[in-house]
Design a protein around this motif. Structure first.
Motif, mmCIF file in Angstrom:
data_model
loop_
_atom_site.group_PDB
_atom_site.id
_atom_site.type_symbol
_atom_site.label_atom_id
_atom_site.label_comp_id
_atom_site.label_asym_id
_atom_site.label_seq_id
_atom_site.Cartn_x
_atom_site.Cartn_y
_atom_site.Cartn_z
ATOM 1 N N UNK A 17 -64.128 67.922 -46.908
ATOM 2 C CA UNK A 17 -63.518 67.160 -47.819
ATOM 3 C C UNK A 17 -64.254 65.748 -48.009
ATOM 4 N N UNK A 18 -65.151 65.741 -48.797
ATOM 5 C CA UNK A 18 -66.000 64.482 -48.901
ATOM 6 C C UNK A 18 -65.461 63.536 -49.632
ATOM 7 N N UNK A 19 -64.256 63.857 -50.210
ATOM 8 C CA UNK A 19 -63.236 62.683 -50.721
ATOM 9 C C UNK A 19 -62.768 61.656 -49.902
ATOM 10 N N UNK A 20 -62.839 61.916 -48.514
ATOM 11 C CA UNK A 20 -62.300 60.732 -47.595
ATOM 12 C C UNK A 20 -63.429 59.721 -47.072
ATOM 13 N N UNK A 21 -64.676 60.007 -48.091
ATOM 14 C CA UNK A 21 -65.878 58.784 -47.781
ATOM 15 C C UNK A 21 -65.529 57.845 -48.955
ATOM 16 N N UNK A 63 -58.092 39.813 -44.749
ATOM 17 C CA UNK A 63 -59.150 40.340 -44.063
ATOM 18 C C UNK A 63 -60.752 40.384 -44.553
ATOM 19 N N UNK A 64 -61.685 40.140 -43.509
ATOM 20 C CA UNK A 64 -63.121 39.815 -43.918
ATOM 21 C C UNK A 64 -63.536 41.393 -44.268
ATOM 22 N N UNK A 65 -64.804 41.734 -44.972
ATOM 23 C CA UNK A 65 -65.286 42.931 -45.095
ATOM 24 C C UNK A 65 -65.506 43.722 -43.874
ATOM 25 N N UNK A 66 -65.736 43.118 -42.873
ATOM 26 C CA UNK A 66 -65.741 43.838 -41.670
ATOM 27 C C UNK A 66 -64.434 44.332 -41.084
ATOM 28 N N UNK A 67 -63.390 43.567 -41.324
ATOM 29 C CA UNK A 67 -61.971 43.872 -40.911
ATOM 30 C C UNK A 67 -61.563 45.021 -41.973
ATOM 31 N N UNK A 68 -62.010 44.886 -43.187
ATOM 32 C CA UNK A 68 -61.231 46.039 -43.995
ATOM 33 C C UNK A 68 -62.040 47.167 -43.481
ATOM 34 N N UNK A 69 -63.228 47.410 -43.342
ATOM 35 C CA UNK A 69 -63.947 48.666 -42.744
ATOM 36 C C UNK A 69 -63.318 49.259 -41.569
ATOM 37 N N UNK A 70 -63.020 48.159 -40.807
ATOM 38 C CA UNK A 70 -62.287 48.584 -39.622
ATOM 39 C C UNK A 70 -60.907 49.414 -39.811
ATOM 40 N N UNK A 71 -60.180 48.613 -40.484
ATOM 41 C CA UNK A 71 -58.896 49.123 -40.825
ATOM 42 C C UNK A 71 -58.946 50.339 -41.623
ATOM 43 N N UNK A 72 -60.008 50.397 -42.426
ATOM 44 C CA UNK A 72 -60.204 51.632 -43.016
ATOM 45 C C UNK A 72 -60.421 52.966 -42.416
ATOM 46 N N UNK A 73 -60.833 52.642 -40.995
ATOM 47 C CA UNK A 73 -61.113 53.920 -40.075
ATOM 48 C C UNK A 73 -59.717 54.492 -39.285
ATOM 49 N N UNK A 74 -58.580 53.913 -39.413
ATOM 50 C CA UNK A 74 -57.500 54.091 -38.885
ATOM 51 C C UNK A 74 -56.806 55.243 -39.391
ATOM 52 N N UNK A 75 -56.318 55.603 -40.603
ATOM 53 C CA UNK A 75 -55.891 56.516 -40.959
ATOM 54 C C UNK A 75 -56.030 56.851 -42.556
ATOM 55 N N UNK A 76 -55.689 57.770 -43.346
ATOM 56 C CA UNK A 76 -55.877 58.118 -44.429
ATOM 57 C C UNK A 76 -55.341 57.085 -45.643
ATOM 58 N N UNK A 77 -54.004 56.545 -45.277
ATOM 59 C CA UNK A 77 -53.000 55.976 -46.146
ATOM 60 C C UNK A 77 -53.899 54.444 -46.137
ATOM 61 N N UNK A 107 -66.502 49.411 -55.751
ATOM 62 C CA UNK A 107 -66.862 48.192 -55.474
ATOM 63 C C UNK A 107 -67.368 47.806 -54.182
ATOM 64 N N UNK A 108 -66.554 48.702 -53.136
ATOM 65 C CA UNK A 108 -66.900 48.830 -51.845
ATOM 66 C C UNK A 108 -68.243 49.388 -51.614
ATOM 67 N N UNK A 109 -68.562 50.304 -52.150
ATOM 68 C CA UNK A 109 -69.894 51.003 -51.896
ATOM 69 C C UNK A 109 -71.104 50.070 -52.518
ATOM 70 N N UNK A 110 -70.759 49.467 -53.610
ATOM 71 C CA UNK A 110 -71.580 48.188 -54.082
ATOM 72 C C UNK A 110 -71.983 47.304 -52.951
ATOM 73 N N UNK A 130 -56.992 53.864 -45.188
ATOM 74 C CA UNK A 130 -58.267 53.972 -45.700
ATOM 75 C C UNK A 130 -58.351 53.835 -47.490
ATOM 76 N N UNK A 131 -57.390 54.556 -47.824
ATOM 77 C CA UNK A 131 -57.191 54.421 -49.457
ATOM 78 C C UNK A 131 -57.078 53.055 -49.781
ATOM 79 N N UNK A 132 -56.182 52.224 -49.165
ATOM 80 C CA UNK A 132 -55.764 50.967 -49.400
ATOM 81 C C UNK A 132 -57.007 49.976 -49.429
#
Length: 371
Positions: A168-172, A80-94, A178-181, A96-98
């Motif tokens: 729960x700010x831990x979801x952010x 996945x591209x960075x945009x694809x990873x961000x989109x996938x991370x918005x689906x569910x907590x599992x 490295x994603x934040x950077x 998101x963590x991956x």
């Protein structure tokens, strides 16, 4: 035959092709990942001729993307591209963590930013993280902060991260990930240290030089903005392209004399960079030069003894012969900052060993000799 079909279906080539198909769809945004739930089997129905309502005998639970084998899911995420990873991370907590895993984002960071982000940028980033009191980049009480502005920018304008609970700010996104950077670089919020060739749009006074600056990226134009800090005024340059930038090759600050470790090896024909500044109040810039011959040398390789001389001639061939900027001489045995307010001050030297560094300077060569 059924057994053979099952073996083929679960073979590695199947998951390779299947993951390629899914990745292409995710990256194109053709459907929402959260809606990707399909039944593994179609429900079996028995129709009673005397009744208009069919009777359902069996119906399997629908399967989700997370039901894929671990290897297949990992293969999808890695493509996945960075945009694809961000989109996938918005689906569910599992997911998101991956999708926030450092090993997935490290590849994207190296691909796009590896040539430009050096030790100085990482150190500045660490200082920024240490100064933050909050544990994450996304604070639920400040949705108009970092990511609030990020989501309005291309190509992440569609990315609206969801926090499952305001308590729960831990979801952010963790601030030290490295994603934040990567996202802070993409958004232009992180001003990082790097160096700019031929500063101020190739101003004649900076031809074949490289100066330290603080840079911010503009994803819409794929260019950078630079802030220089010379004495008495702050200069800002816009629309700088990637080819005019580099990570600092040494960790010497712009106002500190670089310790030269190559002086005893310098010989005619060597390519070097030397620190130079207009006055004591200005920061150093790195200027390209070539080691030349002494005046008494006939430049014959068999008779040349310039390498044995304590005095080293440096030639700046971008200037016309006879120009006061064309040549300077330094002492290899007792080298320190030398110069005056009229001609500027020469300081540390670094020898260029890599052909790609030398080629870069040649590509920046001016169309005509500078007076």
């Amino acid at each position: 035959m059924k057994g053979e079909g099952r073996v083929l279906l679960l073979g590695p080539w199947f998951w390779e092709e299947f993951s390629t198909f899914l990745v292409s769809w995710f990256n194109k945004g053709r459907f929402a990942v959260s809606l990707f739930r399909v039944p593994m089997k179609m429900p079996l129905k028995k129709v009673n001729l005397g009744s208009r309502v069919p009777e359902i005998l069996e119906e399997e639970e629908p399967s989700s993307l997370l039901d894929l084998p671990e290897l297949a899911l990992e293969c999808i995420l890695e493509r996945l591209s960075p945009a694809g990873l961000c989109s996938m991370a918005g689906v569910c907590s599992s997911l998101r963590d991956r999708c926030r895993s450092d090993h997935l984002w490290e590849k994207h960071l190296k691909q796009k930013w590896g040539r430009l982000i050096g030790e100085a940028a990482y150190k500045e980033r660490q200082c920024h993280i240490a100064s933050r009191k909050r544990p994450s980049l996304l604070d639920q009480s400040d949705q108009k902060g970092f990511l609030g502005s990020l989501i309005s920018m291309w190509p992440f304008s569609w990315f609206k991260p969801k926090c499952e609970s305001r308590s729960k700010p831990a979801t952010c996104v963790p601030v030290d990930s490295i994603m934040a950077l990567y996202l802070s670089l993409e958004s232009g919020k992180f001003w990082f240290p790097a160096q700019v060739y031929n500063r101020e749009n190739g101003h004649v006074g900076f031809m074949l030089s490289c100066y330290d600056a603080q840079l911010s990226y503009d994803s819409k134009t794929d260019t950078f903005k630079a802030r220089y800090s010379p004495f008495a005024r702050r200069t800002i340059e816009q629309s700088i392209r990637w080819e005019r930038l580099r990570a600092p090759p040494v960790d010497t600050p712009a106002n500190v004399l670089h310790t030269s470790d190559c002086l005893s090896d310098l010989k005619p024909g060597d390519h070097i960079e030397i620190q130079w500044r207009r006055s004591k109040e200005f920061p150093y810039g790195w200027w390209y030069a070539v080691v030349g011959h002494q005046e008494f040398c006939d430049r014959n390789e068999n008779r040349c003894r310039c390498q044995d001389n304590d005095m080293v001639v440096l030639e700046f061939s971008q200037y016309t012969p006879g120009s006061r900027w064309r040549r300077t001489i330094i002492n290899r045995k007792d080298h320190r900052e030398v110069g005056n307010e009229a001609d500027g001050f020469y300081a540390g030297i670094r020898k260029l060993y890599k052909e790609e560094e030398i080629l870069k300077w040649k590509q920046l060569w001016p169309n005509q000799i500078v007076d």
